[in-house]
Design a protein around this motif. Structure first.
Motif, PDB file in Angstrom:
ATOM      1  N   THR A 189       0.828  -1.206   0.000  1.00 19.95           N
ATOM      2  CA  THR A 189       0.000   0.000   0.000  1.00 19.95           C
ATOM      3  C   THR A 189       0.861   1.254   0.000  1.00 19.95           C
ATOM      4  OG1 THR A 189      -1.760  -1.181   1.181  1.00 19.95           O
ATOM      5  CG2 THR A 189      -1.832   1.231   1.202  1.00 19.95           C
ATOM      6  N   ILE A 190       1.910   1.287   0.828  1.00 17.21           N
ATOM      7  CA  ILE A 190       2.776   2.466   0.847  1.00 17.21           C
ATOM      8  C   ILE A 190       3.542   2.590  -0.463  1.00 17.21           C
ATOM      9  CG2 ILE A 190       4.848   1.392   1.830  1.00 17.21           C
ATOM     10  CD1 ILE A 190       3.437   4.884   2.653  1.00 17.21           C
ATOM     11  N   SER A 191       3.802   1.493  -1.143  1.00 15.37           N
ATOM     12  CA  SER A 191       4.455   1.562  -2.454  1.00 15.37           C
ATOM     13  C   SER A 191       3.560   2.283  -3.462  1.00 15.37           C
ATOM     14  CB  SER A 191       4.793   0.153  -2.956  1.00 15.37           C
ATOM     15  OG  SER A 191       5.691  -0.500  -2.078  1.00 15.37           O
ATOM     16  N   CYS A 192       2.264   1.994  -3.405  1.00 19.76           N
ATOM     17  CA  CYS A 192       1.315   2.705  -4.276  1.00 19.76           C
ATOM     18  C   CYS A 192       1.282   4.196  -3.929  1.00 19.76           C
ATOM     19  CB  CYS A 192      -0.081   2.098  -4.129  1.00 19.76           C
ATOM     20  SG  CYS A 192      -0.222   0.378  -4.669  1.00 19.76           S
ATOM     21  N   ILE A 193       1.281   4.502  -2.648  1.00 17.44           N
ATOM     22  CA  ILE A 193       1.261   5.894  -2.207  1.00 17.44           C
ATOM     23  C   ILE A 193       2.524   6.609  -2.670  1.00 17.44           C
ATOM     24  CG2 ILE A 193       1.459   7.347  -0.142  1.00 17.44           C
ATOM     25  CD1 ILE A 193      -0.533   5.458   1.210  1.00 17.44           C
ATOM     26  N   ALA A 194       3.662   5.942  -2.595  1.00 20.65           N
ATOM     27  CA  ALA A 194       4.933   6.556  -3.020  1.00 20.65           C
ATOM     28  C   ALA A 194       4.882   6.921  -4.497  1.00 20.65           C
ATOM     29  CB  ALA A 194       6.091   5.603  -2.743  1.00 20.65           C
ATOM     30  N   ALA A 195       4.359   6.026  -5.321  1.00 24.31           N
ATOM     31  CA  ALA A 195       4.288   6.290  -6.764  1.00 24.31           C
ATOM     32  C   ALA A 195       3.370   7.475  -7.063  1.00 24.31           C
ATOM     33  CB  ALA A 195       3.795   5.041  -7.493  1.00 24.31           C
ATOM     34  N   VAL A 196       2.213   7.513  -6.406  1.00 26.16           N
ATOM     35  CA  VAL A 196       1.275   8.621  -6.609  1.00 26.16           C
ATOM     36  C   VAL A 196       1.898   9.934  -6.140  1.00 26.16           C
ATOM     37  CG1 VAL A 196      -0.955   9.571  -5.903  1.00 26.16           C
ATOM     38  CG2 VAL A 196      -0.760   7.153  -6.489  1.00 26.16           C
ATOM     39  N   SER A 197       2.625   9.891  -5.027  1.00 29.05           N
ATOM     40  CA  SER A 197       3.236  11.104  -4.469  1.00 29.05           C
ATOM     41  C   SER A 197       4.267  11.699  -5.421  1.00 29.05           C
ATOM     42  CB  SER A 197       3.885  10.781  -3.123  1.00 29.05           C
ATOM     43  OG  SER A 197       2.920  10.365  -2.179  1.00 29.05           O
ATOM     44  N   VAL A 198       5.100  10.860  -5.989  1.00 27.77           N
ATOM     45  CA  VAL A 198       6.116  11.336  -6.939  1.00 27.77           C
ATOM     46  C   VAL A 198       5.452  12.024  -8.123  1.00 27.77           C
ATOM     47  CG1 VAL A 198       7.905  10.615  -8.560  1.00 27.77           C
ATOM     48  CG2 VAL A 198       7.852   9.643  -6.262  1.00 27.77           C
ATOM     49  N   PHE A 199       4.424  11.409  -8.653  1.00 27.74           N
ATOM     50  CA  PHE A 199       3.715  11.977  -9.804  1.00 27.74           C
ATOM     51  C   PHE A 199       3.107  13.334  -9.458  1.00 27.74           C
ATOM     52  CE2 PHE A 199      -0.408  12.569 -11.934  1.00 27.74           C
ATOM     53  CZ  PHE A 199       0.016  12.662 -13.254  1.00 27.74           C
ATOM     54  N   CYS A 200       2.446  13.433  -8.299  1.00 31.45           N
ATOM     55  CA  CYS A 200       1.773  14.682  -7.919  1.00 31.45           C
ATOM     56  C   CYS A 200       2.763  15.833  -7.780  1.00 31.45           C
ATOM     57  CB  CYS A 200       1.025  14.478  -6.606  1.00 31.45           C
ATOM     58  SG  CYS A 200      -0.416  13.389  -6.737  1.00 31.45           S
ATOM     59  N   LEU A 201       3.894  15.587  -7.158  1.00 26.68           N
ATOM     60  CA  LEU A 201       4.882  16.645  -6.947  1.00 26.68           C
ATOM     61  C   LEU A 201       5.495  17.107  -8.261  1.00 26.68           C
ATOM     62  CD1 LEU A 201       6.462  15.173  -3.725  1.00 26.68           C
ATOM     63  CD2 LEU A 201       5.204  17.330  -3.880  1.00 26.68           C
ATOM     64  N   LEU A 202       5.700  16.191  -9.189  1.00 30.55           N
ATOM     65  CA  LEU A 202       6.227  16.577 -10.498  1.00 30.55           C
ATOM     66  C   LEU A 202       5.208  17.411 -11.272  1.00 30.55           C
ATOM     67  CD1 LEU A 202       8.044  13.275 -11.557  1.00 30.55           C
ATOM     68  CD2 LEU A 202       9.081  15.417 -10.779  1.00 30.55           C
ATOM     69  N   VAL A 203       3.924  17.103 -11.094  1.00 32.73           N
ATOM     70  CA  VAL A 203       2.874  17.922 -11.715  1.00 32.73           C
ATOM     71  C   VAL A 203       2.922  19.344 -11.163  1.00 32.73           C
ATOM     72  CG1 VAL A 203       0.376  18.286 -11.865  1.00 32.73           C
ATOM     73  CG2 VAL A 203       1.334  16.011 -12.286  1.00 32.73           C
ATOM     74  N   THR A 204       3.113  19.473  -9.864  1.00 34.91           N
ATOM     75  CA  THR A 204       3.209  20.807  -9.263  1.00 34.91           C
ATOM     76  C   THR A 204       4.381  21.586  -9.847  1.00 34.91           C
ATOM     77  OG1 THR A 204       2.208  20.037  -7.198  1.00 34.91           O
ATOM     78  CG2 THR A 204       3.496  22.068  -7.102  1.00 34.91           C
ATOM     79  N   PHE A 205       5.524  20.949  -9.989  1.00 33.52           N
ATOM     80  CA  PHE A 205       6.676  21.615 -10.588  1.00 33.52           C
ATOM     81  C   PHE A 205       6.350  22.125 -11.991  1.00 33.52           C
ATOM     82  CE2 PHE A 205      10.103  21.116 -13.697  1.00 33.52           C
ATOM     83  CZ  PHE A 205      11.003  22.073 -13.237  1.00 33.52           C
ATOM     84  N   ALA A 206       5.652  21.305 -12.763  1.00 33.22           N
ATOM     85  CA  ALA A 206       5.431  21.625 -14.174  1.00 33.22           C
ATOM     86  C   ALA A 206       4.362  22.683 -14.397  1.00 33.22           C
ATOM     87  CB  ALA A 206       5.052  20.347 -14.928  1.00 33.22           C
ATOM     88  N   THR A 207       3.498  22.931 -13.424  1.00 36.03           N
ATOM     89  CA  THR A 207       2.321  23.775 -13.674  1.00 36.03           C
ATOM     90  C   THR A 207       2.306  25.088 -12.902  1.00 36.03           C
ATOM     91  OG1 THR A 207       1.098  22.571 -11.962  1.00 36.03           O
ATOM     92  CG2 THR A 207       0.849  21.806 -14.236  1.00 36.03           C
ATOM     93  N   THR A 208       3.340  25.358 -12.117  1.00 37.76           N
ATOM     94  CA  THR A 208       3.311  26.551 -11.265  1.00 37.76           C
ATOM     95  C   THR A 208       4.392  27.556 -11.651  1.00 37.76           C
ATOM     96  OG1 THR A 208       4.704  25.398  -9.648  1.00 37.76           O
ATOM     97  CG2 THR A 208       2.324  25.351  -9.290  1.00 37.76           C
ATOM     98  N   LYS A 209       4.258  28.760 -11.082  1.00 40.16           N
ATOM     99  CA  LYS A 209       5.199  29.838 -11.364  1.00 40.16           C
ATOM    100  C   LYS A 209       5.434  30.667 -10.104  1.00 40.16           C
ATOM    101  CE  LYS A 209       5.717  34.022 -14.188  1.00 40.16           C
ATOM    102  NZ  LYS A 209       5.060  34.931 -15.134  1.00 40.16           N
ATOM    103  N   GLU A 210       6.660  31.143  -9.920  1.00 43.79           N
ATOM    104  CA  GLU A 210       6.986  32.049  -8.826  1.00 43.79           C
ATOM    105  C   GLU A 210       6.863  33.485  -9.336  1.00 43.79           C
ATOM    106  OE1 GLU A 210      10.694  31.107  -6.956  1.00 43.79           O
ATOM    107  OE2 GLU A 210      10.359  28.941  -7.079  1.00 43.79           O
TER     108      GLU A 210
END
Length: 460
Positions: A189-210
């Motif tokens: 279960t935590i392995s699934c959570i780890a994979a989802v977490s990596v994806f979500c954070l990379l999406v944040t990097f790609a879609t935001t601006k300072e």
């Protein structure tokens, strides 16, 4: 990606930023619900040993969280100050998450405890390296307090969604993926959570601006820390956030013990595929989403500190009411837990919004840009609250002679109730008192925004 030079934060970018906190929501809710259970009920370690581990690792966080804030504030790259950490940090975090629950079979108690110390500390370091800059990004995504509050609401929605997913699916995934072997189910279960977490954070990097430009020079490290530690509003909100999370974490950390040993629940579904612990956590998370929405709406008309005090009072009242309900009152308990979640959701959305206001206030007052350092308090507050809250049942169970897997004495059952209800309600009282001293009202924030806008436009 938003257009260069644009100060508009669209819905797509708000979603992109918010989904990054789905990662933290999944991770911290899973820790709060399963970490103590994994090492104590499944691993056979003493509850106090894990409680002490959770407390001692916070001594590391007390140093690394503000240090990460200082480093992020001084980072200068083509991606900005904070976004690069969302590109390079998620994969190490995902690996560290899995390692915690990948302890080899057959380890002695000593080596299993050492495994817990090492892997949990590494995971918290990786979490810090990602989530302090993630929080700092919120402070520079817009110069407007109202816009930042709106973005915070998106963030808290996804954080609460993480709680819903863990609550609704956590015990089911552990049971089904493990095939009767709970330790394996936790690992998968935590392995699934780890994979989802990596994806979500990379999406944040790609879609935001300072959007707030960084200062060419910043003050000294020691100067930043001194300013922070003498800023009254920051101290007040940090105390309230730590205690507010502690209350929820103590309930979550003792929930499996409460339902297994006090209620006598056997894990059978009571509604669709939800067993009682899953229904309990899902109600909290649904209430949290409601609280985020309510808090975001009300903060446009009322002082944030007053709303936080109200939210704390709601949590205290509902936790107390839950204690007096019959043990077999499934749906009344669920409704009351939903109301606890509303109070918690308001606390989270308002406190995170207040941290960004405080960062702007410090910039206005001292000329120091230290957004990530200020918001590091929010990351530390959540981690410290989870640790303190999880340590409460650990120490309480140990002091009341809890024995895992056995029929418990009346003293042990009372210990579970203390960790599940008495402590969570009690720690909210000093949090509410602290908030009475918060001084950044709506008038002050409006003045800060106006003056900073003028100051930042002057060079152009």
């Amino acid at each position: 990606m938003p257009e260069p030079g644009s100060n508009h934060v669209g819905t797509g970018e708000k979603l992109g930023y918010g989904i990054g906190d789905l990662s933290a929501g999944l991770i911290l809710n899973f820790f709060g619900f399963f970490l103590l259970f994994y090492f104590v009920d499944l691993g056979g370690l003493e509850p106090a040993a894990i409680g002490l581990m959770l407390l001692l690792t916070k001594l590391v966080d007390a140093f690394t969280d503000p240090m990460m804030g200082l480093v992020a504030d001084r980072t200068r790259t083509r991606w900005g100050r904070y976004r690069p950490y969302l590109l390079f940090g998620p994969v190490p975090l995902g690996i560290a998450l899995v390692l915690i629950f990948a302890a080899p079979d057959g380890l002695s108690d000593t080596w299993l405890l050492a495994w817990a110390y090492i892997t949990y500390t590494l995971c918290m370091l990786a979490f810090t390296a990602v989530n302090v800059p993630y929080g700092g990004l919120l402070g520079v995504i817009s110069p407007s307090s109202e816009v930042r509050a709106s973005v915070t609401a998106y963030r808290m929605f996804f954080s609460a969604l993480g709680g819903i997913l863990v609550g609704a699916l956590g015990t089911t995934l552990v049971r089904e993926l493990g095939g009767g072997h709970d330790a394996l189910g936790v690992l998968l279960t935590i392995s699934c959570i780890a994979a989802v977490s990596v994806f979500c954070l990379l999406v944040t990097f790609a879609t935001t601006k300072e959007r707030i430009p960084f200062a060419e020079t910043n003050g000294s490290l020691s100067g930043d820390v001194k300013v922070l530690l003498t800023t009254g509003p920051w101290i007040v909100v940090a105390i309230a956030a730590i205690l507010g999370v502690t209350a929820i974490a103590a309930r979550a950390g003792s929930a499996l013990f409460f339902f297994k040993y006090v209620v006598g629940d056997d894990g059978s579904p009571v509604f669709l595929f939800f067993d009682r612990p899953a229904l309990f956590l899902t109600a909290l998370a649904l209430g949290q989403i409601t609280g985020v929405i309510v808090g975001n709406i009300l903060q446009k008309s009322f002082e944030k500190s007053h709303l936080l005090i109200t939210a704390g009072g709601l949590k205290v009242a509902m936790i107390t009411l839950f204690y007096f309900l019959p043990l077999d009152a499934v749906w009344p308990q669920t409704i009351v837990q939903y109301l606890v979640g509303i109070g918690f959701g308001m606390l989270m959305v308002l406190s995170y919004s207040m941290f960004t206001d405080i960062a702007e206030f410090i910039d206005w007052k001292s000329g120091r840009q230290m957004t990530a350092l200020v918001i590091a308090a929010s990351v530390f507050a959540v981690k410290a609250g989870i640790a303190f809250g999880s340590a409460v049942p650990g120490f309480t169970l140990d002091l009341t002679d809890f024995v895992n897997g056995q029929e418990q004495t009346e003293t042990a059952l009372m210990g579970i109730q203390i960790a599940f209800a008495v402590v969570p309600a009690g720690v909210m009282i000093p949090a509410m008192i602290a908030l009475m001293f918060y001084s950044l009202n709506r008038r002050v924030i409006a003045e800060v925004e106006h003056d900073l806008s003028t100051r930042r436009a002057a060079p152009a």
